[in-house]
Motif scaffolding. Structure first.
Motif, PDB file in Angstrom:
ATOM      1  N   ARG A 106       0.661  -1.104   0.097  1.00  0.00           N
ATOM      2  CA  ARG A 106      -0.019  -0.157   0.016  1.00  0.00           C
ATOM      3  C   ARG A 106       0.856   1.160   0.018  1.00  0.00           C
ATOM      4  NH1 ARG A 106      -4.387  -0.517   4.542  1.00  0.00           N
ATOM      5  NH2 ARG A 106      -4.943   1.684   3.631  1.00  0.00           N
ATOM      6  N   VAL A 107       2.203   1.017  -0.236  1.00  0.00           N
ATOM      7  CA  VAL A 107       3.041   2.359   0.070  1.00  0.00           C
ATOM      8  C   VAL A 107       4.141   2.335  -1.601  1.00  0.00           C
ATOM      9  CG1 VAL A 107       5.013   3.356   1.159  1.00  0.00           C
ATOM     10  CG2 VAL A 107       3.333   2.137   2.304  1.00  0.00           C
ATOM     11  N   LEU A 108       3.692   3.194  -2.032  1.00  0.00           N
ATOM     12  CA  LEU A 108       4.758   3.643  -3.407  1.00  0.00           C
ATOM     13  C   LEU A 108       5.668   4.814  -3.003  1.00  0.00           C
ATOM     14  CD1 LEU A 108       1.971   3.635  -5.891  1.00  0.00           C
ATOM     15  CD2 LEU A 108       3.862   1.873  -5.767  1.00  0.00           C
ATOM     16  N   VAL A 109       6.979   4.501  -3.500  1.00  0.00           N
ATOM     17  CA  VAL A 109       8.000   5.554  -3.091  1.00  0.00           C
ATOM     18  C   VAL A 109       8.268   6.307  -4.249  1.00  0.00           C
ATOM     19  CG1 VAL A 109      10.264   6.035  -2.056  1.00  0.00           C
ATOM     20  CG2 VAL A 109       8.759   4.112  -1.250  1.00  0.00           C
ATOM     21  N   LYS A 110       8.037   7.590  -4.220  1.00  0.00           N
ATOM     22  CA  LYS A 110       8.448   8.423  -5.142  1.00  0.00           C
ATOM     23  C   LYS A 110      10.095   8.599  -5.528  1.00  0.00           C
ATOM     24  CE  LYS A 110       5.198  11.949  -3.929  1.00  0.00           C
ATOM     25  NZ  LYS A 110       5.109  13.392  -3.256  1.00  0.00           N
ATOM     26  N   PRO A 111      10.184   8.455  -6.971  1.00  0.00           N
ATOM     27  CA  PRO A 111       9.512   8.657  -8.023  1.00  0.00           C
ATOM     28  C   PRO A 111       8.867   7.345  -8.459  1.00  0.00           C
ATOM     29  CG  PRO A 111      11.717   8.658  -8.801  1.00  0.00           C
ATOM     30  CD  PRO A 111      11.686   8.732  -7.296  1.00  0.00           C
ATOM     31  N   VAL A 112       7.748   7.438  -8.938  1.00  0.00           N
ATOM     32  CA  VAL A 112       7.240   6.109  -9.198  1.00  0.00           C
ATOM     33  C   VAL A 112       6.800   5.996 -10.721  1.00  0.00           C
ATOM     34  CG1 VAL A 112       4.986   6.605  -8.700  1.00  0.00           C
ATOM     35  CG2 VAL A 112       5.328   4.330  -8.496  1.00  0.00           C
ATOM     36  N   GLU A 113       6.973   4.987 -11.406  1.00  0.00           N
ATOM     37  CA  GLU A 113       6.838   4.820 -12.912  1.00  0.00           C
ATOM     38  C   GLU A 113       5.079   4.865 -12.974  1.00  0.00           C
ATOM     39  OE1 GLU A 113       8.628   3.892 -15.769  1.00  0.00           O
ATOM     40  OE2 GLU A 113      10.597   4.230 -14.474  1.00  0.00           O
ATOM     41  N   LEU A 114       4.223   5.278 -13.880  1.00  0.00           N
ATOM     42  CA  LEU A 114       3.061   5.613 -13.900  1.00  0.00           C
ATOM     43  C   LEU A 114       2.379   3.852 -14.399  1.00  0.00           C
ATOM     44  CD1 LEU A 114       0.335   6.947 -14.450  1.00  0.00           C
ATOM     45  CD2 LEU A 114       0.944   7.281 -16.897  1.00  0.00           C
ATOM     46  N   VAL A 115       3.045   3.026 -14.927  1.00  0.00           N
ATOM     47  CA  VAL A 115       2.722   1.876 -15.072  1.00  0.00           C
ATOM     48  C   VAL A 115       2.869   0.962 -13.797  1.00  0.00           C
ATOM     49  CG1 VAL A 115       3.507  -0.421 -16.119  1.00  0.00           C
ATOM     50  CG2 VAL A 115       3.709   1.523 -17.415  1.00  0.00           C
ATOM     51  N   GLU A 116       3.762   1.385 -12.825  1.00  0.00           N
ATOM     52  CA  GLU A 116       3.742   0.737 -11.676  1.00  0.00           C
ATOM     53  C   GLU A 116       2.477   1.107 -10.721  1.00  0.00           C
ATOM     54  OE1 GLU A 116       4.615  -1.628  -8.205  1.00  0.00           O
ATOM     55  OE2 GLU A 116       5.022  -1.817 -10.397  1.00  0.00           O
ATOM     56  N   LEU A 117       2.235   2.328 -10.843  1.00  0.00           N
ATOM     57  CA  LEU A 117       1.240   2.933  -9.967  1.00  0.00           C
ATOM     58  C   LEU A 117      -0.247   2.386 -10.612  1.00  0.00           C
ATOM     59  CD1 LEU A 117      -0.065   5.102  -8.213  1.00  0.00           C
ATOM     60  CD2 LEU A 117      -0.013   6.982 -10.028  1.00  0.00           C
ATOM     61  N   GLU A 118      -0.297   2.272 -11.822  1.00  0.00           N
ATOM     62  CA  GLU A 118      -1.548   1.826 -12.392  1.00  0.00           C
ATOM     63  C   GLU A 118      -1.600   0.330 -12.052  1.00  0.00           C
ATOM     64  OE1 GLU A 118      -0.919   2.509 -16.682  1.00  0.00           O
ATOM     65  OE2 GLU A 118      -1.931   4.257 -16.531  1.00  0.00           O
ATOM     66  N   ARG A 119      -0.563  -0.596 -12.063  1.00  0.00           N
ATOM     67  CA  ARG A 119      -0.755  -1.878 -11.744  1.00  0.00           C
ATOM     68  C   ARG A 119      -1.061  -2.069 -10.192  1.00  0.00           C
ATOM     69  NH1 ARG A 119       2.103  -5.700  -9.097  1.00  0.00           N
ATOM     70  NH2 ARG A 119       3.618  -4.436  -8.173  1.00  0.00           N
ATOM     71  N   ARG A 120      -0.507  -1.187  -9.313  1.00  0.00           N
ATOM     72  CA  ARG A 120      -0.939  -1.372  -7.844  1.00  0.00           C
ATOM     73  C   ARG A 120      -2.194  -0.936  -7.686  1.00  0.00           C
ATOM     74  NH1 ARG A 120       3.487  -0.128  -4.359  1.00  0.00           N
ATOM     75  NH2 ARG A 120       4.739  -1.953  -4.200  1.00  0.00           N
ATOM     76  N   ILE A 121      -2.741  -0.151  -8.232  1.00  0.00           N
ATOM     77  CA  ILE A 121      -4.202   0.409  -7.823  1.00  0.00           C
ATOM     78  C   ILE A 121      -5.048  -0.521  -8.456  1.00  0.00           C
ATOM     79  CG2 ILE A 121      -6.103   2.057  -8.763  1.00  0.00           C
ATOM     80  CD1 ILE A 121      -3.786   4.493  -8.685  1.00  0.00           C
ATOM     81  N   ALA A 122      -5.012  -1.273  -9.766  1.00  0.00           N
ATOM     82  CA  ALA A 122      -5.515  -2.277 -10.183  1.00  0.00           C
ATOM     83  C   ALA A 122      -5.598  -3.562  -9.454  1.00  0.00           C
ATOM     84  CB  ALA A 122      -5.203  -2.543 -11.626  1.00  0.00           C
ATOM     85  N   ALA A 123      -4.438  -3.729  -8.682  1.00  0.00           N
ATOM     86  CA  ALA A 123      -4.364  -4.983  -7.840  1.00  0.00           C
ATOM     87  C   ALA A 123      -5.160  -4.637  -6.619  1.00  0.00           C
ATOM     88  CB  ALA A 123      -2.867  -5.224  -7.603  1.00  0.00           C
TER      89      ALA A 123
END
Length: 70
Positions: free
Chosen positions: A46-63
């Motif tokens: 539930r934690v993403l560290v900046k900078p984050v790739e848009l693809v990773e953000l989308e993957r995490r949100i979808a999951a």
């Protein structure tokens, strides 16, 4: 956020709207700040560290959405 940080918002949600707190994903440039605020129990997924790739953000949100829908 001008009046509170994300950790404070999360703490307030836990108290006032726990159902919403369960839906929070953190995006932070300072992960140590979360731990120092007593939020170390927040799951790493539930934690993403900046900078984050848009693809990773989308993957995490979808999951996350799939997990909460199950």
């Amino acid at each position: 956020m001008p009046k509170m940080d994300g950790a404070e918002l999360y703490e307030r949600l836990q108290q006032e709207r726990p159902g919403l707190a369960d839906r929070v994903i953190f995006l932070s440039g300072d992960i140590t700040h979360l731990a120092s605020r007593g939020l170390a129990e927040v799951s790493r997924d539930r934690v993403l560290v900046k900078p984050v790739e848009l693809v990773e953000l989308e993957r995490r949100i979808a999951a996350f959405v799939r997990e909460k829908a199950a």
